[in-house]
Structures are given as structure tokens and as C-alpha cells.
Design an enzyme around this catalytic site. Structure first.
Site, mmCIF file in Angstrom:
data_model
loop_
_atom_site.group_PDB
_atom_site.id
_atom_site.type_symbol
_atom_site.label_atom_id
_atom_site.label_comp_id
_atom_site.label_asym_id
_atom_site.label_seq_id
_atom_site.Cartn_x
_atom_site.Cartn_y
_atom_site.Cartn_z
ATOM 1 N N ASN A 135 0.833 -1.199 0.000
ATOM 2 C CA ASN A 135 0.000 0.000 0.000
ATOM 3 C C ASN A 135 0.868 1.250 0.000
ATOM 4 O O ASN A 135 2.033 1.207 0.387
ATOM 5 C CB ASN A 135 -0.923 0.004 1.221
ATOM 6 C CG ASN A 135 -1.941 -1.112 1.155
ATOM 7 O OD1 ASN A 135 -2.464 -1.429 0.096
ATOM 8 N ND2 ASN A 135 -2.217 -1.738 2.280
ATOM 9 N N CYS A 136 0.268 2.348 -0.406
ATOM 10 C CA CYS A 136 0.921 3.643 -0.425
ATOM 11 C C CYS A 136 1.473 3.949 0.961
ATOM 12 O O CYS A 136 0.793 3.675 1.953
ATOM 13 C CB CYS A 136 -0.096 4.705 -0.853
ATOM 14 S SG CYS A 136 0.606 6.319 -1.121
ATOM 15 N N PRO A 137 2.658 4.452 1.083
ATOM 16 C CA PRO A 137 3.576 4.974 0.063
ATOM 17 C C PRO A 137 4.658 3.992 -0.368
ATOM 18 O O PRO A 137 5.597 4.382 -1.060
ATOM 19 C CB PRO A 137 4.218 6.155 0.779
ATOM 20 C CG PRO A 137 4.382 5.672 2.183
ATOM 21 C CD PRO A 137 3.126 4.830 2.433
#
Length: 75
Positions: A13-15
Site C-alpha cells: 500500500n501507499c507509500p
């Protein structure tokens, strides 16, 4: 399509996809191609913005099933 290095950010998942990409680009020579695989939905917006911000060239953005595939040229 040809590439010099690949970042597999599937399931991250981001980042993390962007951070892994930044780290990989730092090891590459100017003009080399990085292929990034990601499944985070935000990546479709994050990678064009990252390329613009860093001066690296986003060559392509495609989808293979649920996986987003980006090709980025090191500045």
C-alpha cells in the site's frame, strides 16, 4: 518491452510502491528503464505525479489483470 530493473510492489500500500521506486531509481544510470508492478489503486495517480515531480519520464502505464505496470525512464 525491455527494462533494466524491476520493482515488484504487488500487495503493498501507499507509500511503499513509490518509496521502493525511488530507492531503485537511485541505483540506476541515466536513461535506464525501470518496470514497476503495483496493485495499490492509488498508484495510477501516484506514479505520474512522482515522475513529474522528480523529472523521470513515465513511458507507459498498463494493466495486466489486477496489476498496474509502469515503465519509467531514469533522468
Amino acid at each position: 518491452m525491455e527494462f533494466d530493473l524491476e520493482v515488484d510492489a504487488v500487495g503493498m500500500n501507499c507509500p511503499l510502491p513509490i518509496l521502493r521506486t525511488k530507492k531503485a531509481l537511485a541505483t540506476m544510470q541515466s536513461g535506464q528503464i525501470l518496470r514497476i508492478k503495483a496493485t495499490d489503486a492509488g498508484a495510477a495517480h501516484d506514479f505520474p505525479a512522482f515522475a513529474k515531480q522528480t523529472g523521470n519520464e513515465l513511458l507507459s502505464s498498463t494493466t495486466e489483470g489486477d496489476v498496474l505496470i509502469f515503465r519509467m525512464k531514469r533522468r
